[in-house]
Design an enzyme around this catalytic site. Structure first.
Site, PDB file in Angstrom:
ATOM      1  N   THR A 172       0.859  -1.184   0.000  1.00 13.27           N
ATOM      2  CA  THR A 172       0.000   0.000   0.000  1.00 13.27           C
ATOM      3  C   THR A 172       0.894   1.232   0.000  1.00 13.27           C
ATOM      4  O   THR A 172       1.630   1.473   0.958  1.00 13.27           O
ATOM      5  CB  THR A 172      -0.924   0.006   1.224  1.00 13.27           C
ATOM      6  OG1 THR A 172      -1.739  -1.167   1.195  1.00 13.27           O
ATOM      7  CG2 THR A 172      -1.811   1.242   1.222  1.00 13.27           C
TER       8      THR A 172
ATOM      9  N   LYS B 114      -6.639   1.337  -3.907  1.00 14.78           N
ATOM     10  CA  LYS B 114      -6.313   0.687  -2.629  1.00 14.78           C
ATOM     11  C   LYS B 114      -6.490   1.673  -1.473  1.00 14.78           C
ATOM     12  O   LYS B 114      -6.940   1.300  -0.381  1.00 14.78           O
ATOM     13  CB  LYS B 114      -4.882   0.163  -2.653  1.00 14.78           C
ATOM     14  CG  LYS B 114      -4.440  -0.547  -1.363  1.00 14.78           C
ATOM     15  CD  LYS B 114      -5.283  -1.764  -1.056  1.00 14.78           C
ATOM     16  CE  LYS B 114      -4.899  -2.440   0.282  1.00 14.78           C
ATOM     17  NZ  LYS B 114      -3.589  -3.069   0.277  1.00 14.78           N
TER      18      LYS B 114
ATOM     19  N   LYS C  19      -0.124   3.592   9.320  1.00 15.84           N
ATOM     20  CA  LYS C  19       0.523   3.762   8.016  1.00 15.84           C
ATOM     21  C   LYS C  19      -0.508   3.970   6.910  1.00 15.84           C
ATOM     22  O   LYS C  19      -0.452   4.960   6.166  1.00 15.84           O
ATOM     23  CB  LYS C  19       1.384   2.535   7.687  1.00 15.84           C
ATOM     24  CG  LYS C  19       1.974   2.549   6.269  1.00 15.84           C
ATOM     25  CD  LYS C  19       2.703   1.276   5.961  1.00 15.84           C
ATOM     26  CE  LYS C  19       1.807   0.092   5.721  1.00 15.84           C
ATOM     27  NZ  LYS C  19       1.133   0.159   4.383  1.00 15.84           N
TER      28      LYS C  19
END
Length: 299
Positions: A95, A171, A239
């Site tokens: 990602t 994503k 994150k």
């Protein structure tokens, strides 16, 4: 295509590597944890090291944690791209921000190497079964080179654009929803406890109601079982939701619900829960409300 490398043998990468083996590929697996790499070799992975075989690889699948690790394995002092043959493909599954994916595509192109922006979704169980969803973007040549690997590891592949970036953008949208849904599940489950609703009853009823979600149905049973072994750790979400908010700021887009969910995962990490399953965000709510979750000792 016969020989591939998989960098990153965590819960997702290991399953992908095993799925590629089952599909008939020769697979070289590499991980910072030598025990994981040794385990994979014992289960049929190739004995060669990636550095010794990189010039013979048709594809390198990168399933590491973040952009910094992706850049390091591709272009760091021991980066693989410089040794890859022209026309081989890097399949980037971490990602990352869309701009970073576009940068990796351009840098790979300078070496004659193809790049597919290919973040994944589905969890460790689907990775092990070769049933992931891939949100992919790249040139037609990159798709063609990557297709045999994608067919081995994925049930669904969405082709989202003819250049890197669109896969990572999608994503980010998925991670926004997934992170918010986990935090909302934890909030709802613990709110229910304040009203005398046991966690197991919550799962039984809500999964049959309009308020359910895939994340609720997948994660809430971990809380009921008091099982916080990390299928997907708390540390993933600062994150990933951080990436979402960075992208949102660049687009002058306010994302207050995402920001609120991020704060709960940061609080969980601050409680020392970073390496527990992300369902452990429920412990933040439980602590604040004086609740005792299943499997926890009353203080």
């Amino acid at each position: 295509m016969e020989r591939i490398g998989v960098i990153g043998l965590g819960s997702m990468g290991y399953g992908m590597a095993r799925s590629a083996l089952a599909a008939g590929f020769e697979v070289i697996g590499e991980d910072l944890d030598a025990a994981r790499a040794a385990r994979f070799r014992a289960e049929g992975g190739a004995a060669q090291t990636l550095s010794g075989a990189v010039g013979s690889l048709d594809a390198v699948v990168v399933v590491v944690l973040n952009a910094a690790q992706t850049e390091a394995v591709l272009f760091g002092p021991d980066g693989v791209v410089a040794g890859m043959r022209a026309g081989a493909v890097v399949i980037g599954c971490a990602t990352v921000a869309p701009d970073f994916a576009r940068e990796m595509e351009a840098r790979c192109r300078a070496h004659g190497v193809l790049y597919l922006d290919a973040p994944i979704s589905g969890g460790a169980a689907k990775a092990a079964d070769g049933r992931l969803t891939v949100m992919a973007a790249g040139t037609p040549d990159a798709f063609a080179a990557a297709r045999p690997v994608l067919e081995a590891v994925a049930e669904t592949v969405f082709a989202l654009g003819d250049g890197a970036g669109a896969g990572s953008a999608m994503k980010a949208v998925n991670q926004l929803l997934a992170g918010v849904h986990i935090a909302a599940m934890a909030e709802a489950l613990t709110f229910g406890m304040t009203q005398g609703i046991a966690p197991e009853r919550f799962v039984e009823v809500i999964r049959q109601c309009a308020g359910t979600s895939w994340m609720l149905e997948n994660r809430a049973p971990h809380i009921v079982a008091g099982d916080y072994a990390p299928r997907s750790a708390v540390t993933i979400w600062p994150k990933d939701l951080g990436i979402v908010l960075d992208i949102a700021r660049g687009a002058n887009f306010a994302a207050p619900v995402t920001a609120a969910a991020l704060q709960q995962f940061l609080a969980a990490a601050g409680m020392g829960l970073g390496q527990e399953d992300d369902a452990a965000v429920a412990k933040v709510y439980a602590r604040n409300a004086g609740l005792v979750l299943p499997g926890e000792d009353a203080a």
